[in-house]
Design a protein around this motif. Structure first.
Motif, PDB file in Angstrom:
ATOM      1  N   LEU A 161       0.843  -1.191   0.000  1.00 23.68           N
ATOM      2  CA  LEU A 161       0.000   0.000   0.000  1.00 23.68           C
ATOM      3  C   LEU A 161       0.878   1.241   0.000  1.00 23.68           C
ATOM      4  CD1 LEU A 161      -2.658  -1.155   2.622  1.00 23.68           C
ATOM      5  CD2 LEU A 161      -3.021  -0.858   0.172  1.00 23.68           C
ATOM      6  N   ASN A 162       0.356   2.331  -0.560  1.00 20.46           N
ATOM      7  CA  ASN A 162       1.128   3.571  -0.612  1.00 20.46           C
ATOM      8  C   ASN A 162       0.252   4.753  -0.216  1.00 20.46           C
ATOM      9  OD1 ASN A 162      -0.345   4.382  -3.010  1.00 20.46           O
ATOM     10  ND2 ASN A 162       0.954   2.953  -4.159  1.00 20.46           N
ATOM     11  N   ALA A 163       0.860   5.913  -0.166  1.00 22.24           N
ATOM     12  CA  ALA A 163       0.142   7.113   0.281  1.00 22.24           C
ATOM     13  C   ALA A 163      -1.045   7.429  -0.616  1.00 22.24           C
ATOM     14  CB  ALA A 163       1.103   8.294   0.326  1.00 22.24           C
ATOM     15  N   ALA A 164      -0.908   7.182  -1.922  1.00 23.10           N
ATOM     16  CA  ALA A 164      -2.010   7.455  -2.846  1.00 23.10           C
ATOM     17  C   ALA A 164      -3.222   6.577  -2.536  1.00 23.10           C
ATOM     18  CB  ALA A 164      -1.546   7.242  -4.284  1.00 23.10           C
ATOM     19  N   ASP A 165      -2.964   5.356  -2.101  1.00 23.48           N
ATOM     20  CA  ASP A 165      -4.070   4.455  -1.749  1.00 23.48           C
ATOM     21  C   ASP A 165      -4.854   5.002  -0.560  1.00 23.48           C
ATOM     22  OD1 ASP A 165      -3.177   2.671  -3.729  1.00 23.48           O
ATOM     23  OD2 ASP A 165      -1.858   1.648  -2.308  1.00 23.48           O
ATOM     24  N   TYR A 166      -4.135   5.467   0.456  1.00 20.52           N
ATOM     25  CA  TYR A 166      -4.802   6.005   1.650  1.00 20.52           C
ATOM     26  C   TYR A 166      -5.530   7.308   1.321  1.00 20.52           C
ATOM     27  CZ  TYR A 166      -2.533   2.471   4.496  1.00 20.52           C
ATOM     28  OH  TYR A 166      -2.138   1.267   5.045  1.00 20.52           O
ATOM     29  N   ALA A 167      -4.951   8.087   0.419  1.00 22.07           N
ATOM     30  CA  ALA A 167      -5.616   9.324   0.009  1.00 22.07           C
ATOM     31  C   ALA A 167      -6.906   9.021  -0.751  1.00 22.07           C
ATOM     32  CB  ALA A 167      -4.681  10.161  -0.852  1.00 22.07           C
ATOM     33  N   ALA A 168      -6.855   8.014  -1.619  1.00 20.82           N
ATOM     34  CA  ALA A 168      -8.049   7.622  -2.380  1.00 20.82           C
ATOM     35  C   ALA A 168      -9.124   7.067  -1.447  1.00 20.82           C
ATOM     36  CB  ALA A 168      -7.682   6.587  -3.440  1.00 20.82           C
ATOM     37  N   PHE A 169      -8.692   6.343  -0.424  1.00 19.00           N
ATOM     38  CA  PHE A 169      -9.657   5.840   0.561  1.00 19.00           C
ATOM     39  C   PHE A 169     -10.305   7.003   1.307  1.00 19.00           C
ATOM     40  CE2 PHE A 169     -10.405   4.715   5.048  1.00 19.00           C
ATOM     41  CZ  PHE A 169     -11.452   3.815   4.877  1.00 19.00           C
ATOM     42  N   ILE A 172     -13.406   8.418  -0.294  1.00 21.63           N
ATOM     43  CA  ILE A 172     -14.665   7.662  -0.308  1.00 21.63           C
ATOM     44  C   ILE A 172     -15.156   7.335   1.097  1.00 21.63           C
ATOM     45  CG2 ILE A 172     -14.192   6.614  -2.563  1.00 21.63           C
ATOM     46  CD1 ILE A 172     -13.407   4.035  -1.014  1.00 21.63           C
ATOM     47  N   ASN A 173     -14.317   7.570   2.086  1.00 20.65           N
ATOM     48  CA  ASN A 173     -14.695   7.227   3.456  1.00 20.65           C
ATOM     49  C   ASN A 173     -15.592   8.312   4.050  1.00 20.65           C
ATOM     50  OD1 ASN A 173     -14.940   6.248   6.036  1.00 20.65           O
ATOM     51  ND2 ASN A 173     -12.867   6.822   6.670  1.00 20.65           N
ATOM     52  N   ASP A 174     -16.833   7.953   4.302  1.00 21.73           N
ATOM     53  CA  ASP A 174     -17.791   8.899   4.878  1.00 21.73           C
ATOM     54  C   ASP A 174     -18.251   8.363   6.231  1.00 21.73           C
ATOM     55  OD1 ASP A 174     -19.537  10.948   5.321  1.00 21.73           O
ATOM     56  OD2 ASP A 174     -21.070  10.233   3.924  1.00 21.73           O
ATOM     57  N   GLY A 175     -17.357   8.439   7.207  1.00 21.37           N
ATOM     58  CA  GLY A 175     -17.731   8.067   8.561  1.00 21.37           C
ATOM     59  C   GLY A 175     -17.570   6.605   8.920  1.00 21.37           C
ATOM     60  N   LEU A 176     -16.827   5.824   8.119  1.00 21.29           N
ATOM     61  CA  LEU A 176     -16.611   4.428   8.472  1.00 21.29           C
ATOM     62  C   LEU A 176     -15.597   4.336   9.614  1.00 21.29           C
ATOM     63  CD1 LEU A 176     -16.374   2.765   4.934  1.00 21.29           C
ATOM     64  CD2 LEU A 176     -18.317   2.711   6.515  1.00 21.29           C
ATOM     65  N   THR A 217     -19.529  -3.569  -1.982  1.00 15.70           N
ATOM     66  CA  THR A 217     -18.440  -3.193  -2.886  1.00 15.70           C
ATOM     67  C   THR A 217     -18.567  -3.922  -4.215  1.00 15.70           C
ATOM     68  OG1 THR A 217     -16.940  -4.892  -2.043  1.00 15.70           O
ATOM     69  CG2 THR A 217     -16.900  -2.740  -0.944  1.00 15.70           C
ATOM     70  N   GLY A 218     -17.845  -3.413  -5.199  1.00 13.94           N
ATOM     71  CA  GLY A 218     -17.828  -4.032  -6.515  1.00 13.94           C
ATOM     72  C   GLY A 218     -17.148  -3.116  -7.508  1.00 13.94           C
ATOM     73  N   VAL A 219     -16.716  -3.682  -8.612  1.00 19.76           N
ATOM     74  CA  VAL A 219     -16.119  -2.883  -9.685  1.00 19.76           C
ATOM     75  C   VAL A 219     -17.256  -2.210 -10.457  1.00 19.76           C
ATOM     76  CG1 VAL A 219     -14.120  -4.400  -9.828  1.00 19.76           C
ATOM     77  CG2 VAL A 219     -16.101  -4.850 -11.283  1.00 19.76           C
ATOM     78  N   LYS A 243     -17.018   2.716  -6.980  1.00 18.54           N
ATOM     79  CA  LYS A 243     -16.440   3.970  -6.481  1.00 18.54           C
ATOM     80  C   LYS A 243     -15.013   3.808  -5.962  1.00 18.54           C
ATOM     81  CE  LYS A 243     -21.030   5.629  -5.150  1.00 18.54           C
ATOM     82  NZ  LYS A 243     -21.918   6.045  -4.032  1.00 18.54           N
ATOM     83  N   THR A 244     -14.504   2.592  -5.936  1.00 14.95           N
ATOM     84  CA  THR A 244     -13.169   2.355  -5.378  1.00 14.95           C
ATOM     85  C   THR A 244     -12.148   2.122  -6.483  1.00 14.95           C
ATOM     86  OG1 THR A 244     -13.675  -0.009  -5.170  1.00 14.95           O
ATOM     87  CG2 THR A 244     -14.036   1.368  -3.224  1.00 14.95           C
ATOM     88  N   THR A 245     -10.935   2.548  -6.219  1.00 17.93           N
ATOM     89  CA  THR A 245      -9.794   2.116  -7.020  1.00 17.93           C
ATOM     90  C   THR A 245      -9.289   0.814  -6.409  1.00 17.93           C
ATOM     91  OG1 THR A 245      -8.221   3.288  -5.611  1.00 17.93           O
ATOM     92  CG2 THR A 245      -9.168   4.510  -7.472  1.00 17.93           C
TER      93      THR A 245
END
Length: 327
Positions: A161-169, A172-176, A217-219, A243-245
């Motif tokens: 995992l990298n910083a871009a992954d956490y930024a992308a999360f 989309i994270n709305d209160g999880l 979740t899903g593509v 909505k996820t990468t």
């Protein structure tokens, strides 16, 4: 072990789960030939895979398709150009890790590497190993390396995992809340691998009753099946389908209490991230694709146990024995 190997090509033009299950082989290959340049011959999406696994794969070469292979439409006119390109690269070792070899072995031989190895559908001969039908996918590719006298390391999966992954999360994270939600992934590449949506809805409701927030979740191509599950559910759920990468999905799984899914790419991703998972195997090939860590993952072979109550019992067992993950 073959010596003086400076350029290695690997033909594995397949999907996410297939490539994740080959990572232990990629890792062992790089350890055996640390100075070699290793090229993955794969589907267009594999560029993102290669960039994530730069420590093992130096380059991605796009595979144009080939008659008889279903993974992408074949451009017949591009095949001679592709073969000439492969010849010009002068691979010292070319590994056919696509499959049994019935279709692609003539192609890999046409690339004229110094050494060509891989699988073949019948008896073992030279650098080609008889395709081991009953082995787990991870062990199948490690068995090829063993056949070539390449030392094998761990069979564990990994997903950097990298910083871009956490930024992308974060986008989309709305209160999880970490470890307070469970991902439910009802889609799969093939319809025959999909557990019926009413069952996914029922188990999502069962987990919601236990106090977990449910994240569907899903593509992008699976938004329809995700919406179908939501229509069957009695409890509200967060819909992140489409909505996820790949990276944000991995972070979503890393922070989840668990995953419920078909046996598909996301189940291998959960195995690589070490997130508990309940996997429904619909195709009778649980022996081939199940996560190896049976403490952290529970697989239900639906061809043998077609009872919803049995699935619930396996889910309860998984939740009980993986409480340590939260500590």
């Amino acid at each position: 072990m073959l010596t003086d190997i400076k350029r290695i090509g690997i033909l594995r033009a397949l999907n996410l789960g297939d490539l994740l299950c080959a990572v232990p082989a990629f890792r062992a290959l790089k350890a055996a030939y640390p100075g070699a340049e290793i090229s993955l011959i794969g589907l267009p999406w594999s560029r993102a895979f290669q960039s994530r696994y730069r420590q093992y794969i130096d380059e991605m070469i796009e595979f144009p398709g080939y008659p008889g292979l279903p993974e992408r439409d074949c451009d017949i006119d591009s095949i001679p150009v592709f073969i000439n390109d492969m010849r010009s690269r002068r691979f010292d070792l070319l590994l056919q890790m696509q499959g049994k070899g019935t279709i692609v072995n003539p192609l890999v031989h046409a690339m004229k590497a110094r050494y060509t190895a891989g699988f073949r559908p019948d008896k073992t001969e030279g650098l080609f190993l008889e395709y081991p039908d009953r082995l787990h996918e991870i062990h199948r590719h490690l068995s090829l390396l063993k056949h070539l006298d390449i030392p094998v390391q761990s069979s564990a999966l990994e997903f950097p995992l990298n910083a871009a992954d956490y930024a992308a999360f974060g986008e989309i994270n709305d209160g999880l809340t970490e470890h307070q939600y469970i991902c439910v992934h009802p889609g799969s590449k093939g319809a025959w691998r999909q557990w019926p949506t009413p069952y996914f809805a029922a188990i999502a409701d069962y987990l919601a009753e236990k106090g977990y927030k449910i994240v569907i979740t899903g593509v992008p191509s699976e938004t329809g099946i995700a919406e179908e599950v939501l229509r069957y559910m009695r409890y509200p759920a967060v819909n992140l389908a489409g909505k996820t990468t790949l990276g944000s999905m991995a972070v979503l799984l890393q922070k989840a209490r668990g995953l419920v899914s078909n046996c598909t790419g996301v189940s291998h991703l959960a195995a690589a991230i070490h997130t508990p998972s309940l996997v429904i195997s619909m195709d009778g090939e649980a022996f081939r694709w199940s996560p190896l860590n049976t403490q952290l993952h529970q697989v239900v072979d639906w061809t043998k146990h077609q009872e919803y109550d049995y699935v619930i019992k396996q889910c309860e067992s998984l939740l009980e024995r993986t409480e340590y993950v939260l500590l």
